[in-house]
Scaffold this active site. Structure first.
Site, PDB file in Angstrom:
ATOM      1  N   GLU A   1     -40.856  -9.357 -43.721  1.00 24.43           N
ATOM      2  CA  GLU A   1     -41.232  -7.926 -44.211  1.00 24.43           C
ATOM      3  C   GLU A   1     -40.144  -6.967 -43.849  1.00 24.43           C
ATOM      4  OE1 GLU A   1     -43.270  -9.926 -42.595  1.00 24.43           O
ATOM      5  OE2 GLU A   1     -45.138 -10.002 -43.681  1.00 24.43           O
TER       6      GLU A   1
ATOM      7  N   GLU B   1     -18.511 -26.486 -54.026  1.00 21.19           N
ATOM      8  CA  GLU B   1     -19.774 -26.518 -53.146  1.00 21.19           C
ATOM      9  C   GLU B   1     -20.861 -25.717 -53.807  1.00 21.19           C
ATOM     10  OE1 GLU B   1     -19.388 -25.807 -48.839  1.00 21.19           O
ATOM     11  OE2 GLU B   1     -17.520 -26.548 -48.760  1.00 21.19           O
TER      12      GLU B   1
ATOM     13  N   ASP C   1     -16.438 -30.488 -41.765  1.00 19.78           N
ATOM     14  CA  ASP C   1     -16.817 -29.250 -41.160  1.00 19.78           C
ATOM     15  C   ASP C   1     -17.453 -29.412 -39.809  1.00 19.78           C
ATOM     16  OD1 ASP C   1     -15.443 -27.725 -43.165  1.00 19.78           O
ATOM     17  OD2 ASP C   1     -17.303 -27.707 -44.402  1.00 19.78           O
TER      18      ASP C   1
ATOM     19  N   GLU D   1     -10.579 -19.902 -38.255  1.00 20.02           N
ATOM     20  CA  GLU D   1     -10.526 -18.451 -38.368  1.00 20.02           C
ATOM     21  C   GLU D   1      -9.626 -18.149 -37.289  1.00 20.02           C
ATOM     22  OE1 GLU D   1     -14.181 -16.895 -38.223  1.00 20.02           O
ATOM     23  OE2 GLU D   1     -15.140 -17.717 -39.834  1.00 20.02           O
TER      24      GLU D   1
ATOM     25  N   HIS E   1     -14.121 -12.418 -44.393  1.00 16.69           N
ATOM     26  CA  HIS E   1     -15.455 -11.673 -44.206  1.00 16.69           C
ATOM     27  C   HIS E   1     -15.342 -10.173 -44.684  1.00 16.69           C
ATOM     28  CE1 HIS E   1     -14.997 -14.866 -41.485  1.00 16.69           C
ATOM     29  NE2 HIS E   1     -16.392 -15.190 -41.486  1.00 16.69           N
TER      30      HIS E   1
END
Ligand code: GLN
Ligand code: ZN
Length: 756
Positions: free
Chosen positions: A16, A485, A600, A667, A696
């Site tokens: 919620e 993917e 990965d 990264e 990002h």
């Protein structure tokens, strides 16, 4: 015997809070409405705990985004750039959490980091030279009084001063020591206000105590708490630790005037030993964290009662507690309609754990608990064999030899051979795997899941997307292609669903950060691969192009780390089983003509034990070999890639090299490429693609910018070893920005090649 809950989930059984927050962010509802949602949820959470008979119920464990951010705001740690937006308190809070772009200005969000060894992310508060730390907020007291008005006495929870100081970022010249006094005063004021409000207990969370502590750290802790405790009068202080044991400071802690100390008996490997060796003072309460707050299995009553019995024998006053906040488990098994009652009988999510605490409390008080039905029932559950054993898996694992962990020939030879066989240009360009997950992609998956379209229709759509993706990559001019993917939502969920031994829930969401939740699969039994998982997609994608198509898998460590693990076998054993399953897939891809396979390990770094002394034997010693087991069977010419999110592995570079992959992408752009020096220093052998731009953010990097990044990389990395790629998968991005960014990336690689 009393019971305590360190913290309760807050996102709502049916998420919620997430949905209300997202509506508020889109300006579809007003501030009052989101605040009301929060109030309604708190009421439900307190009542649920009260009805379960919990004695120590927390308040201020609720948060609209993150409890670290709440603590920062409570003490006025709000950087100037957010204050200057002149927004309401609530919107300033959200600006720090999510960034702000609008009429009042343009600021990025504060950084986010993993909360210790969990998959929860906290907001990293920033302390500037001009920051005035002082008690500025009222949230713990508002919540305390809100609960009180409902007739519920609670203990406010606040992140402790030591952990707060340790986790903040200091952006100016000043450091921790410059702020210690202000922090002490702020916490003293907080405590005084507890006294004014006649609050019986306050809980200070100090998980930073389970990390390695230096002599200076211990001195800092003393300095803070000697001062804070000196203003204590009627209110009681519970010093709460979790996620490990407090071996460096236990002997000190028990001498300090805390009224209660919370210790983790689940993850704290030495907790038992510490209590045994140093004792525990009889004038304090030991909050014994015996109910696993991180996993979803039922509690083993016999074991728990034995520990409680031992404490009692020693005359230690104990309170039965969760091992950490229940934030890390889903709400309830009640909404799971698809799992059979048999499976569900083994699980206890947050609400069911409350029931277990209540039962254990009764049992602990019973004259002869062995005779009680609740005890008998629990005992029977654990005595009965679970249907989770596979003869074949065990046999196969027992036949694994040292040789299976070693790939031949050695990497330097493979690299030479692969240069010839793969025929890639210098500075090869590639991506990390996923392409934008546009609405149509998600709609296709969800229609298939709901049975609205047939398997053929589902696959046909994905194949069309793959074909577009391949054409797109060829046009852009990338060297090593991916299929995109489109069949995956979450990679761990995807592999879990395809492997034997995993279970899935429908509503078992766990907050990962802010409004984002994840639904980790449950490892129920021995893991094996039933049939090929990705081969069809990869082979189809390869059939569309003359360029090399990279196969795309998730590694065993990541699959395990992002699932709820078994408690009846070791993590090492589970990881090895998963490794063999992935090995089957690797070999099948190779057999079907896939020449480059990426495995990965996004989550490898994050589960590194909190203490350095545990890194090798508790983790790396089996995690790294498990990865090697997945790929040691391939031919020398097959190139194995791996990818890791974040680049904070400066301290484990030899271990990463020891994974024996041929190429690793990671990264680096967000860490300002600091890791490159460390790679050079350690003579890192694996070829590397240290992500040339940050995926990002929707920002498009220019060619010049990427060229500049590559030039920096070339000062640290041999030119034969450098790859050019974005820093992570592209699934969260949109098509136009992805296209532009990748075109610039390819152009930049060409510039560097032309420089010779
Ligand atoms: N191959 C995955 C992707 O591109 C890797 C994601 C990750 O590292 N988290 O989406
Ligand atoms: Zn990544």
């Amino acid at each position: 015997m009393q019971t305590s809950v360190i913290g309760f989930p807050r996102i709502g059984t049916l998420r919620e809070l997430k949905f209300a927050s997202e509506k508020y962010f889109k300006k579809e509802i007003k501030a009052e409405e989101i605040l009301q949602t929060g109030k309604d949820l708190r009421k439900i959470h307190w009542n649920t705990q009260k009805e379960a008979g919990i004695d120590f119920i927390s308040c201020n464990d609720f948060s609209y985004y993150d409890m670290m951010l709440d603590t920062a705001v409570l003490f006025g740690i709000v950087p100037k750039r957010y204050r200057e937006l002149n927004l309401s308190d609530l919107d300033t809070y959200y600006a720090m959490a999510r960034g702000y772009q609008g009429a009042s200005g343009d600021v990025k969000a504060l950084a986010m980091k993993k909360w210790f060894n969990t998959n929860y992310h906290y907001i990293v508060p920033e302390i500037e030279d001009e920051t005035q730390i002082r008690l500025s907020g009222n949230k713990p007291f508002e919540e305390y009084n809100e609960a009180k008005a409902l007739g519920i006495e609670t203990k406010p929870v606040v992140i402790g001063a030591y952990t707060l100081l340790k986790l903040c970022r200091y952006t100016g010249e000043k450091t921790i020591n410059d702020y210690t006094d202000a922090v002490i005063t702020a916490y003293q004021d907080l405590l005084k206000k507890c006294e004014e409000n006649k609050i019986a207990w306050i809980q200070f969370d100090e998980p930073a105590l389970v990390q390695d502590m230096s002599v200076e750290d211990i001195a800092l802790f003393h300095k803070i708490y000697d001062a804070v405790l000196s203003v204590k009068k009627e209110s009681h202080i519970l010093l709460q630790t979790y996620f490990g044991d407090v071996r460096d400071i236990y002997a000190d802690l028990i001498k300090m005037p805390f009224d209660g100390i919370g210790l983790d008996f689940i993850e704290g490997k030495e907790t038992d030993f510490l209590v045994e060796t140093y004792g525990f003072p009889t004038d304090k309460w030991l909050f014994a964290g015996l109910m696993n707050g991180k996993n979803i299995w039922k509690n083993h009553y016999e074991k728990t009662l034995q520990v409680l019995g031992k404490l009692q024998e020693k005359g230690i006053k104990s309170v039965l507690s969760t091992s950490c906040s229940l934030l890390h488990v889903p709400y309830t098994t009640k909404h799971e309609t698809k799992l059979s009652a048999k499976y569900l009988s083994y699980f206890a999510f947050a609400e069911e754990k409350l029931g277990e605490l209540a039962e254990l409390k009764e049992l602990a008080e019973s004259a002869n608990y062995q005779l009680e039905t609740t005890y008998q029932k629990n005992k029977k559950l654990f005595a009965e064999g679970r249907d989770c054993f596979s003869e074949q898996v065990h046999k196969r694992l027992s036949l694994v030899t040292k040789k299976d962990y070693t790939r031949e020939p050695k990497r330097s030879e493979r690299q030479k051979l692969q240069k010839k066989e793969l025929g890639l240009p210098e500075f090869p360009t590639t991506t990390i795997g996923s392409f934008p997950q546009t609405k149509d992609v998600k709609a296709n998956r969800s229609a298939y899941r709901q049975g609205k379209i047939s398997e053929e229709e589902y696959k046909a759509f994905n194949k069309k997307k793959i074909a577009e993706c391949v054409r797109w990559q060829e046009e852009i001019g990338l060297d090593v292609l991916v299929h995109g993917e489109y069949e995956r939502n979450d990679m761990v969920e995807y592999f879990g669903e395809a492997l034997g031994g995993f279970l899935f829930t429908e509503k078992a969401w766990v907050q990962s950060y802010g409004t984002r939740c994840v639904k980790p699969p449950i490892i129920w039994g021995d893991v094996y691969r039933e049939k090929p998982i990705t081969v069809e997609w990869s082979v189809y994608a390869q059939s569309l192009t003359k360029k090399i198509m990279k196969g795309m898998l998730t590694g065993p460590v990541t699959i395990l780390n992002w699932s709820f693990p078994r408690e009846d076998i070791s993590i090492k054993e589970s990881i090895s089983q998963i490794a063999l399953a992935i090995r089957d897939e690797v070999l099948d891809l190779e057999k079907n003509g896939i020449k480059i396979i990426q495995i990965d390990e996004a989550a490898l770094r994050e589960k590194l034990p909190l203490r350095k002394s545990d890194w090798q034997k508790e983790y790396l010693d089996f995690a790294i070999p498990a990865f090697r087991l997945t790929h040691s069977g391939v031919k020398a010419g097959t190139q194995i890639h791996t990818h890791m999110c974040y680049s904070e592995f400066t301290d484990i570079i030899p271990a990463i090299d020891d994974m024996d992959a041929d190429v690793i992408t990671f990264e680096a752009s967000r860490s300002d490429f600091q890791i490159l020096d460390a790679l050079k220093e350690h003579h890192f052998e694996t070829e590397v693609g240290p992500g040339v731009y940050d995926i990002h953010s929707p920002r498009v990097p220019s060619v010049a910018e990427i060229v500049a990044a590559l030039r920096v990389m070339l000062t640290k990395i041999d030119k034969e070893k450098l790859w050019v790629n974005p820093d992570c998968g592209l699934k969260t991005r949109d098509i136009p920005e992805t296209e532009e960014s990748l075109k610039n990336l390819v152009a930049a690689a060409r510039v560097i090649r032309s420089e010779g």
